[in-house]
Design a protein around this motif. Structure first.
Motif, PDB file in Angstrom:
ATOM      1  N   VAL A 139       1.065  -1.534  -0.079  1.00 36.75           N
ATOM      2  CA  VAL A 139      -0.594   0.117   0.648  1.00 36.75           C
ATOM      3  C   VAL A 139       1.222   1.695   0.363  1.00 36.75           C
ATOM      4  O   VAL A 139       0.482   2.500  -0.909  1.00 36.75           O
ATOM      5  CB  VAL A 139      -1.046  -0.118   1.608  1.00 36.75           C
ATOM      6  N   TYR A 140       1.737   1.474   0.836  1.00 40.86           N
ATOM      7  CA  TYR A 140       2.889   2.217   0.386  1.00 40.86           C
ATOM      8  C   TYR A 140       3.436   2.495  -0.927  1.00 40.86           C
ATOM      9  O   TYR A 140       3.060   3.998  -1.296  1.00 40.86           O
ATOM     10  CB  TYR A 140       4.512   2.007   1.889  1.00 40.86           C
ATOM     11  N   LYS A 141       3.089   1.855  -1.456  1.00 38.29           N
ATOM     12  CA  LYS A 141       4.393   2.233  -3.090  1.00 38.29           C
ATOM     13  C   LYS A 141       3.303   2.787  -3.478  1.00 38.29           C
ATOM     14  O   LYS A 141       3.064   3.384  -4.367  1.00 38.29           O
ATOM     15  CB  LYS A 141       4.870   0.309  -3.385  1.00 38.29           C
ATOM     16  N   ALA A 142       1.769   1.912  -3.924  1.00 37.53           N
ATOM     17  CA  ALA A 142       0.213   2.082  -4.502  1.00 37.53           C
ATOM     18  C   ALA A 142       0.562   3.629  -3.781  1.00 37.53           C
ATOM     19  O   ALA A 142       0.343   4.512  -4.742  1.00 37.53           O
ATOM     20  CB  ALA A 142      -0.848   1.479  -3.650  1.00 37.53           C
ATOM     21  N   HIS A 143       0.154   4.068  -2.498  1.00 41.63           N
ATOM     22  CA  HIS A 143       0.314   5.581  -2.325  1.00 41.63           C
ATOM     23  C   HIS A 143       1.499   6.847  -2.621  1.00 41.63           C
ATOM     24  O   HIS A 143       0.371   8.026  -3.329  1.00 41.63           O
ATOM     25  CB  HIS A 143       0.366   5.584  -0.594  1.00 41.63           C
ATOM     26  N   GLN A 144       2.345   5.914  -2.591  1.00 46.95           N
ATOM     27  CA  GLN A 144       2.993   6.666  -2.755  1.00 46.95           C
ATOM     28  C   GLN A 144       3.148   7.724  -4.563  1.00 46.95           C
ATOM     29  O   GLN A 144       2.980   8.930  -4.982  1.00 46.95           O
ATOM     30  CB  GLN A 144       4.878   5.885  -2.993  1.00 46.95           C
ATOM     31  N   ARG A 145       2.763   6.123  -5.539  1.00 47.67           N
ATOM     32  CA  ARG A 145       3.016   6.415  -7.023  1.00 47.67           C
ATOM     33  C   ARG A 145       1.724   7.564  -6.988  1.00 47.67           C
ATOM     34  O   ARG A 145       1.720   8.963  -7.647  1.00 47.67           O
ATOM     35  CB  ARG A 145       2.472   5.247  -7.378  1.00 47.67           C
ATOM     36  N   ARG A 146       0.232   7.330  -6.190  1.00 44.73           N
ATOM     37  CA  ARG A 146      -0.845   7.862  -6.484  1.00 44.73           C
ATOM     38  C   ARG A 146      -1.029   8.979  -6.645  1.00 44.73           C
ATOM     39  O   ARG A 146      -1.815  10.150  -6.916  1.00 44.73           O
ATOM     40  CB  ARG A 146      -1.659   7.261  -5.964  1.00 44.73           C
TER      41      ARG A 146
END
Length: 181
Positions: A56-63
């Motif tokens: 989720v960290y990776k998805a949230h950072q990209r988003r």
């Protein structure tokens, strides 16, 4: 947006002593700690929640284009596979084997393809081929570069494309997840 994370269980047993005093309390919320200590296999629950948070960290950072800053307690996991951060909810799916735990997080109903490898060296050319197949182009014009925040970005013929992708590796395992057109 998508993200992924893999935990090599053999390596986690030698590198990370999750039972040491204060470690679980530093990483997990009170409710997550309750789930961990009530689980039939607390070690597996620890690494499942860990991989969910990382994905989720990776998805949230990209988003949102956030610079790298990871505070694990900001990510609140549920037993149902949801993770909340900053009023956003991400759905995760997790594969648990005897050798690894692998989680994928997504913020929407995006279709994706994923592959797991037990040798990190094989992954990169296969990822480029998967992108080429999906976009019906030659793989020789596909590259992956990290942006200023360390987020992998797909480039086609030297032009950055907005293709959701996440790459992970730990120990002898690596994996990618890519959003499909």
């Amino acid at each position: 947006m998508i993200g992924n994370d893999i935990v090599d269980l053999a390596l986690s047993r030698t590198e990370s002593n999750w039972k040491r005093k204060g470690w679980v309390q530093k990483i997990f919320t009170a409710i997550e700690q309750h789930y961990i200590f009530e689980a039939d296999h607390p070690e597996i629950q620890v690494w499942k929640f860990w991989s969910m948070k990382e994905a989720v960290y990776k998805a949230h950072q990209r988003r949102f284009g956030h610079p790298p800053k990871y505070n694990p307690k900001d990510f609140n996991c549920t037993l149902g596979g949801e993770v909340m951060i900053d009023k956003c909810v991400y759905k995760t799916s997790t594969i648990i084997t005897e050798k690894y735990i692998y989680s994928i997080a997504k913020a929407s109903n995006i279709e994706y393809d994923t592959q797991i490898f037990d040798e990190t060296l094989r992954m990169h050319p296969l990822l480029l081929q998967k992108i080429a197949e999906n976009y019906k182009i030659d793989s020789s014009i596909v590259t992956i570069k990290k942006d200023g925040n360390g987020i992998p970005m797909v480039r086609i013929d030297q032009k950055a494309e907005d293709i959701p992708i996440s790459i992970t590796h730990h120990g002898q395992y690596s994996a990618f997840v890519i959003g499909l057109e």
